[in-house]
Design a protein around this motif. Sequence first.
Motif, PDB file in Angstrom:
ATOM      1  N   GLU A  60       0.833  -1.201   0.000  1.00 12.62           N
ATOM      2  CA  GLU A  60       0.000   0.000   0.000  1.00 12.62           C
ATOM      3  C   GLU A  60       0.868   1.251   0.000  1.00 12.62           C
ATOM      4  OE1 GLU A  60      -3.789   0.670   2.463  1.00 12.62           O
ATOM      5  OE2 GLU A  60      -2.330   2.035   3.383  1.00 12.62           O
ATOM      6  N   ILE A  63       1.823   2.102  -3.469  1.00  9.41           N
ATOM      7  CA  ILE A  63       0.712   2.702  -4.217  1.00  9.41           C
ATOM      8  C   ILE A  63       0.541   4.176  -3.847  1.00  9.41           C
ATOM      9  CG2 ILE A  63      -1.795   2.640  -4.563  1.00  9.41           C
ATOM     10  CD1 ILE A  63      -1.624  -0.411  -4.104  1.00  9.41           C
ATOM     11  N   SER A  84       0.821   3.880   5.872  1.00 12.30           N
ATOM     12  CA  SER A  84       0.224   2.547   5.722  1.00 12.30           C
ATOM     13  C   SER A  84       0.166   1.804   7.047  1.00 12.30           C
ATOM     14  CB  SER A  84       1.024   1.727   4.690  1.00 12.30           C
ATOM     15  OG  SER A  84       0.904   2.292   3.415  1.00 12.30           O
ATOM     16  N   VAL A 125      -7.301   3.890  -3.563  1.00 16.63           N
ATOM     17  CA  VAL A 125      -6.750   2.734  -2.850  1.00 16.63           C
ATOM     18  C   VAL A 125      -7.883   1.839  -2.335  1.00 16.63           C
ATOM     19  CG1 VAL A 125      -5.540   2.015  -0.752  1.00 16.63           C
ATOM     20  CG2 VAL A 125      -4.562   3.796  -2.194  1.00 16.63           C
ATOM     21  N   THR A 128      -9.786   0.026  -5.367  1.00 17.59           N
ATOM     22  CA  THR A 128      -9.013  -1.076  -5.949  1.00 17.59           C
ATOM     23  C   THR A 128      -8.832  -2.220  -4.952  1.00 17.59           C
ATOM     24  OG1 THR A 128      -6.962   0.099  -5.357  1.00 17.59           O
ATOM     25  CG2 THR A 128      -7.774   0.355  -7.608  1.00 17.59           C
ATOM     26  N   TYR A 129      -8.690  -1.878  -3.666  1.00 18.58           N
ATOM     27  CA  TYR A 129      -8.534  -2.895  -2.611  1.00 18.58           C
ATOM     28  C   TYR A 129      -9.759  -3.802  -2.566  1.00 18.58           C
ATOM     29  CZ  TYR A 129      -6.839  -4.576   1.952  1.00 18.58           C
ATOM     30  OH  TYR A 129      -6.364  -5.349   2.982  1.00 18.58           O
ATOM     31  N   THR A 238      -2.102  -3.951  -6.240  1.00 17.29           N
ATOM     32  CA  THR A 238      -3.011  -4.363  -5.167  1.00 17.29           C
ATOM     33  C   THR A 238      -3.281  -5.860  -5.233  1.00 17.29           C
ATOM     34  OG1 THR A 238      -4.076  -2.188  -5.271  1.00 17.29           O
ATOM     35  CG2 THR A 238      -5.245  -3.910  -4.089  1.00 17.29           C
ATOM     36  N   GLN A 241      -0.302  -7.508  -3.851  1.00 20.67           N
ATOM     37  CA  GLN A 241      -0.269  -7.209  -2.419  1.00 20.67           C
ATOM     38  C   GLN A 241      -1.192  -8.133  -1.633  1.00 20.67           C
ATOM     39  OE1 GLN A 241      -2.364  -3.674  -1.490  1.00 20.67           O
ATOM     40  NE2 GLN A 241      -1.706  -3.588   0.656  1.00 20.67           N
ATOM     41  N   ARG A 242      -2.432  -8.293  -2.084  1.00 21.48           N
ATOM     42  CA  ARG A 242      -3.392  -9.129  -1.366  1.00 21.48           C
ATOM     43  C   ARG A 242      -3.007 -10.598  -1.438  1.00 21.48           C
ATOM     44  NH1 ARG A 242      -9.083  -6.872   0.058  1.00 21.48           N
ATOM     45  NH2 ARG A 242      -8.219  -7.830   1.912  1.00 21.48           N
TER      46      ARG A 242
END
Length: 349
Positions: A60, A63, A84, A125, A128-129, A238, A241-242
């Motif tokens: 994050e 980003i 973050s 953010v 998109t998350y 993202t 990231q996840r």
Amino acid sequence: MSSKRKTIFNLVFLVVVFVLTIHFVFRGEDIGDILQAVRDADWRYLLLGLVCVILFILGESTIIFYMMRTLGAKVKMGHCALYSFVGFFFSCITPSASGGQPMQIYFMKKDKMPVPVTTLVLMIVTITYKAVLVLIGVVAAIFGSGFLRGYLGDYMWVFYLGLGLNIFCVTLMLTLVFAPGLAKWLMVKGLKLLEHVKFLKKKESRLKKLEESMDQYHATAAFWAGHKRIILNVFLITLVQRCILFTITYWVYRSLGLHSVGFFAITLLQSMISVSVDMLPLPGGMGISETLYIRMFEPVFGDLLLPSMLLSRGLSYYGQMLISAIMTCVAYFVIRDDTQTEKKEKSVC
């Protein structure tokens, strides 16, 4: 409710949910055997899991840094990392992760970041998350429903509920972005209806605040239309990231000396838990996350189910919360409001 009372309420609520979760999960179990299995786990895989937690948070940060620089804001990568950590800490301790972004905005304002820029960045953010989670959930529901049903059984409704809530949330946010006029009209009419039926007291300030907040989506729509490549890049970052966070359960699996179930299957199962609990009004999905974990991973871990859950949740949630809490304290010292500092120095002189 004042900010201080709200913070106290959130902390008390967190502790109560935590105690109840521990009680129901470990009731009647031999804690000594569970802790021994945890001690016997291969620390190298657990260290890898801890690295994944940090990479997840720093994803994050990347980003935020990328988008801030795109918008012309001068910001340090180290401060983006602190934003973050602050966001994830307060998201961990508040229901539905509602406290993260307000605190990020607070620290960004202390750092003299323009409020319109910070609001725009955090809004994208968030969208998109959630959108990544929706994508993963929809793909799994279409192509892996049989696989999921075999592990979730009677709890499939929780998955569909979580997926439905996430779809609703993303749809609402996209409507706010791409049809701000319609969204503003609907929100204002909804507020007036609540005031008409006496659910809320009529306040002009509330209506004005709502209209101002809705106007922020105009800027988001304009940015989205003119920077499609940037939005795509943010979405891909993202997604990675996840997925990094979802792999933690696999590293726990390997740390316990198990290897018969594949990386993809375990990562997918863990991602389905996140889809299911992300929108539920519980801090970190506490309680329901453990329930789903026990239901889904019992065939995977067997007798090592509870030690695995202790390690997996310990890293992905409690570990994340602890690291973020430490870094939030650092943020309070590193990110200072120079204006307030100057005023204090002048008053002393």
